[in-house]
Enzyme design. Structure first.
Site, mmCIF file in Angstrom:
data_model
loop_
_atom_site.group_PDB
_atom_site.id
_atom_site.type_symbol
_atom_site.label_atom_id
_atom_site.label_comp_id
_atom_site.label_asym_id
_atom_site.label_seq_id
_atom_site.Cartn_x
_atom_site.Cartn_y
_atom_site.Cartn_z
ATOM 1 C CD GLU A 140 67.647 22.616 46.646
ATOM 2 O OE1 GLU A 140 68.399 21.966 45.911
ATOM 3 O OE2 GLU A 140 66.756 22.083 47.332
ATOM 4 C CB SER A 399 6.439 49.991 48.027
ATOM 5 O OG SER A 399 5.165 49.394 48.176
#
Length: 731
Positions: A140, A399
């Site tokens: 680029e 329980s």
């Protein structure tokens, strides 16, 4: 557009003759906002992603080099110095001369240049593969490190090629110009747009370093759809961070921003592969790759689908984000691998079950309180109520409070694991609890009463302790029990609201030698840990629970665990621990409706054992009993501990005995059996195989009717709660 390119080149060259005016023009440039919103991230204890969120406009824009963001404003990126100088050449990479030397500043900053060749070196980015950066700048903008934002040579070349071919052959935009375009989301098809990009690029170069500009590009580069930046792309297309990329992956990422929609590999894989191959071919001419490396990369298959972004622990990560919405990066104590495994377990456990059933699992290290996994449901959209975090929902614990009751009783000197306690029908000021199976077992050892989860012994001990003291112990354990009004004996059997997190916290205290360490999912400072029960009592409770038989098909590994089922079968629980970890499992319906036939032992216990199997291959051995632990049989217990007696009851020294039939007798008559009790105090309760046959009997002799053939246990309980039993054979 061709004429525009040529005109721009002429303007730039003319600018050299009027530098003062150009400088003033650049300095007066209005810069767009440079603070970028970035996706909030939640990571696990090792830095792996748990969850990532989109920014406000629905885009995935992830920070690059998130580990070094401490100097930035929360949730923002401002060209941060995430890109650093390369101290030495990158091994294994061949660079062209402009990219192959050491540099620690840009030329305008007084760049450090190579002593021998006077060439700038590559900029490296924390968390980004240097191969990608080399490809990006070679493809680029090969003069990125030296130009002032605009590359006149590149623009002149582009203009000449366009004039010669009669069309645009190549662009002259630098990476800085592309960053300028992305910052303002401006087009490139007009004279004014291109001129604005040039002006903004020149201004950016004056106010930012090359590293900061490249960082902006790495965050903004369009990668197809709602993906922006290199990290979003690598996670979505490759399922990994951009730290290590193959040449094929790096080339695809270089090619994508040029035409992000037309080259999306998930929609246009052939076009994506073709663009990638053009980049690879160019890298050979740029001496970045060898021809053999490029040919090998071209054989790689381009990804054909987007991968979902990590979304582990959705309930907990949402909570973390809501508590710290401005934090760009949050680190939790969770383990991503374990979290994913248990979420899979949760999903599989609900297959072929009621479509309204849900599940929650919580895992913690009880030695330091760190939560390692938190599954609030089988999925946010699962079964219509998956959005409810059931680790935080108030439910009846059934329980599961009994281990705490027994531990407190041991501490108070009310009982010992070998103490005998009556399991018979009782009434406590109008409250007459029953065992879950409707049977009674007469006189049993405390250890057996806990393993069998008998209700009457637990209620007796709670009455002796005081329900208010049980509630105080729950708060001391770090839980937040929800109860309206004065606590009663029903608290012992689940008559209080607690969450899965609360119960896991409670069992973590029992597992940690009776010391409470608050569970947490963020790193916290060490705090003084209050004691819940003594370490001897905690060891005794754990030893009893470790003797509970595992569910069918589970390994016999002596996991200390307890199950529970709330009234009406609304909640099924299983919570267990070894020497290091504690896991809690809940199953039920989020709306609280009953689940017929649901029991903690059947539903939740198998999931608990499998969760431990996924956590680690073998259990960690708990510590040995503390020296002060009373380890003796029943006969050697102190007299007050041999048999539990409710407070206020005066003990008759003459214990009841079954005078007839004698133990082991074989009786010819079935159906009706005469029985007689000697000693003890009235009234008497007679039981056959645990079922009450006659209660409130004042006489010492009676006939028991309706008995079947075979081995039969006959027991009698006197008015003081003492019992005796015999076994006979009825023919």
């Amino acid at each position: 557009m061709t004429r525009a390119l040529l005109a721009l080149v002429l303007v730039l060259w003319a600018g050299a003759l009027t530098r003062d005016r150009v400088d003033l023009w650049i300095d007066r440039t209005d810069l767009p906002p440079l603070l970028l919103d970035t996706s909030a991230e939640v990571r696990d204890r090792d830095g792996d992603l748990l969850r990532v969120y989109t920014v406000a406009d629905g885009r995935w824009r992830l920070r690059v080099g998130a580990g070094s963001m401490a100097n930035l404003r929360p949730g923002k990126v401002l060209g941060a110095p995430l890109i650093e100088c390369s101290a030495r050449p990158q091994a294994g990479l061949r660079r062209p001369a402009p990219l192959g030397r050491r540099i620690c500043a840009t030329p305008r900053d007084g760049a450090a240049l190579d002593d021998n060749r006077n060439q700038p070196a590559p900029i490296t980015s924390k968390g980004v593969d240097p191969l990608y950066l080399a490809m990006l700048m070679a493809y680029e903008d090969r003069r990125f490190l030296t130009h002032p934002g605009v590359d006149p040579y590149a623009m002149a070349r582009a203009a000449w090629q366009s004039l010669w071919a009669g069309r645009i052959v190549s662009g002259g935009s630098t990476l800085t110009m592309q960053t300028a375009r992305l910052l303002e989301d401006s087009g490139t098809g007009s004279w004014s747009g291109k001129l604005r990009q040039i002006r903004l690029a020149l201004a950016l170069e004056r106010r930012m370093t090359k590293a900061e500009i490249l960082t902006l590009y790495l965050h903004l580069a369009p990668m197809g759809g709602n993906l922006e930046g290199i990290r979003a792309a690598t996670l979505a297309y490759f399922g990994k961070e951009p730290k290590r990329l193959t040449p094929a992956e790096a080339a695809l990422l270089v090619a994508l921003p040029q035409s992000p929609e037309a080259r999306r590999p998930d929609r246009h894989p052939l076009q994506a592969a073709a663009a990638r191959d053009r980049v690879l071919a160019r890298m050979v001419t740029e001496n970045i790759l060898t021809p053999a490396e490029a040919r090998a990369a071209m054989t790689d298959t381009a990804p054909r689908a987007r991968r979902p972004f990590p979304a582990l622990a959705p309930h907990l990560t949402d909570r973390a984000l809501s508590e710290a919405p401005d934090a760009p990066l949050q680190t939790l104590t969770l383990d991503a691998t374990l979290q994913a495994s248990l979420e899979d377990l949760a999903t599989r456990s609900l297959r072929n079950r009621s479509d309204r059933l849900s599940i929650a699992i919580l895992v913690a290290d009880h030695r330091n309180g760190e939560i390692l996994a938190s599954v609030g449901s089988a999925g946010l959209t699962d079964r219509g109520q998956g959005f409810v975090d059931m680790t935080q929902a108030l439910r009846s614990p059934g329980s599961t409070l009994k281990p705490l009751i027994y531990g407190l009783a041991f501490d108070q000197g009310l009982a010992h694991p070998e103490t005998l306690i009556a399991d018979r029908p009782m009434e406590f000021d109008g409250y007459a609890p029953q065992n879950f199976d409707g049977e009674f077992r007469g006189e049993v050892r405390i250890a057996d009463a806990l393993r069998l989860s008998l209700n009457l012994p637990a209620v007796q001990l709670t009455e002796a302790l005081g329900p208010q003291n049980l509630m105080a112990a729950l708060r001391r354990a770090g839980t937040r029990p929800d109860l309206t009004g004065k606590p009663g004996l029903a608290v012992a059997l689940g008559g209080v609201g607690l969450t899965l997190t609360d119960l896991t916290q409670l069992y973590a205290s029992l597992a940690n030698g009776g010391v409470t360490r608050p569970l947490h999912w963020r790193a916290v400072a060490e705090v003084d840990a209050p004691r819940l029960i003594s370490r001897a009592s905690a060891w005794q409770v754990g030893h009893i629970l470790a003797g509970l038989a595992p569910p069918p098909g589970a390994p016999a590994n002596r996991l200390a665990y307890k199950t529970g089922t709330s009234y009406g079968h609304r909640d099924a629980w299983a919570i267990g621990y070894d020497g290091a970890h504690v896991i809690g499992v809940w199953m039920g319906r989020p709306d609280g409706t009953p689940v017929p036939g649901a029991f903690g032992g059947d539903l939740a216990a198998p999931i608990l054992f499998e969760a431990f199997g996924r956590l680690k291959p073998t259990l960690e051995t708990p510590p040995p009993p503390p020296p002060e632990t009373l380890l003796v049989g029943a006969t050697l217990l102190p007299e007050p501990l041999k048999r539990f007696r409710p407070r206020g009851v005066v003990e008759d020294r003459d214990l009841p005995q079954v005078a007839f039939p004698p133990d082991g007798a074989v009786l010819a008559a079935a159906g009706v059996v005469p029985v007689r009790v000697r000693d003890g105090v009235a009234p008497f309760t007679w039981l056959v195989n645990g079922r009450p046959m006659q209660t409130g009997a004042r006489g010492r002799e009676l006939l028991l009717q309706g008995l079947g053939r075979g081995f039969t246990e006959i027991a009698v309980i006197d008015g003081a709660g003492r019992s005796a039993r015999v076994e006979v054979v009825l023919e």
